[in-house]
Design an enzyme around this catalytic site. Sequence first.
Site, PDB file in Angstrom:
ATOM      1  N   LYS A  13       0.829  -1.213   0.000  1.00 51.86           N
ATOM      2  CA  LYS A  13       0.000   0.000   0.000  1.00 51.86           C
ATOM      3  C   LYS A  13       0.863   1.262   0.000  1.00 51.86           C
ATOM      4  O   LYS A  13       0.602   2.180  -0.759  1.00 51.86           O
ATOM      5  CB  LYS A  13      -0.921   0.041   1.239  1.00 51.86           C
ATOM      6  N   ARG A  88      -9.335   1.013   8.772  1.00 50.04           N
ATOM      7  CA  ARG A  88      -8.914  -0.362   9.034  1.00 50.04           C
ATOM      8  C   ARG A  88      -9.999  -1.126   9.778  1.00 50.04           C
ATOM      9  O   ARG A  88      -9.820  -2.308  10.060  1.00 50.04           O
ATOM     10  CB  ARG A  88      -7.661  -0.342   9.884  1.00 50.04           C
ATOM     11  N   ARG A 123      11.766  -5.793   4.439  1.00 44.93           N
ATOM     12  CA  ARG A 123      11.353  -4.396   4.431  1.00 44.93           C
ATOM     13  C   ARG A 123      12.252  -3.535   5.327  1.00 44.93           C
ATOM     14  O   ARG A 123      12.613  -3.922   6.427  1.00 44.93           O
ATOM     15  CB  ARG A 123       9.911  -4.295   4.913  1.00 44.93           C
ATOM     16  N   ARG A 156      11.312  -1.998  11.091  1.00 44.47           N
ATOM     17  CA  ARG A 156      10.307  -1.570  12.067  1.00 44.47           C
ATOM     18  C   ARG A 156      10.084  -2.678  13.085  1.00 44.47           C
ATOM     19  O   ARG A 156      10.045  -3.843  12.737  1.00 44.47           O
ATOM     20  CB  ARG A 156       8.993  -1.284  11.331  1.00 44.47           C
ATOM     21  N   ARG A 167      -0.384  -9.093  13.183  1.00 47.31           N
ATOM     22  CA  ARG A 167      -0.979  -8.063  12.312  1.00 47.31           C
ATOM     23  C   ARG A 167      -1.820  -8.701  11.210  1.00 47.31           C
ATOM     24  O   ARG A 167      -2.851  -8.163  10.821  1.00 47.31           O
ATOM     25  CB  ARG A 167       0.129  -7.175  11.714  1.00 47.31           C
TER      26      ARG A 167
END
Length: 210
Positions: A13, A88, A123, A156, A167
């Site tokens: 996203k 969300r 990431r 992160r 998540r």
Amino acid sequence: MKLILLGAPGAGKGTLAEILSRMCNIPTISTGNILRAAMKNGTPVGLKAKEYVDSGKLVPDDVIIGIVRERLAEDDCKNGYILDGMPRTIPQAQALEDAGVNIDAALSLEISDEAIIERMTGRRVCKDCGTTYHIVNIPPKVEDKCDKCGGELIIRKDDMPETVKERLSVYHKETEPLKEFYAERGKLKTVESSSTVDEMTKSAVKALGL
Ligand code: AMP
């Protein structure tokens, strides 16, 4: 153009939002980036959000709705915007409608949980400006340094494997029902996100009629 990007964490996203934002010359509003900046600066919102974000849980709806309402009232949102990571939950989507926000489309990025887990381990995020990279798919020009601001690239906390699983489970339970919410309103469009960034962008441009 008022666009909502839906999709699991790590679906792409943020990456797609940055591309479409440049293409359409409208801002991206990423609640994740706003929360991380607030946490870094130790603001009241940041202090409230930290335990949720770090453990992969959703920040309470009232906090998010407050942040987004304020942001949408800013001048640069007049010609449209891309919402990345908000709504969300159904109450967040309802709050947008109640605030009179009439979106053009909700674009859902589709990808399997297995592919997400593989992606998340690569990431990296700039600790200063929040730009996202991937060590294989979108590498920075200089290792561990942000192309835009030279900041250090970090993993992160919420991209750690256990948190990613949490998540994903939150995504399926709380966020996936939004697909039906927007399908009922004739706004849902879907794009496969398991391919390359270029292919995903092409499919998104086509789906949105840009
Ligand atoms: P993201 O960068 O969009 O993956 O968001 C990172 C984290 O910020 C999420 O795991 C949540 O803890 C929190 N967050 C971001 N956006 C929202 C939202 N719309 N509602 C609740 N929590 C959010």
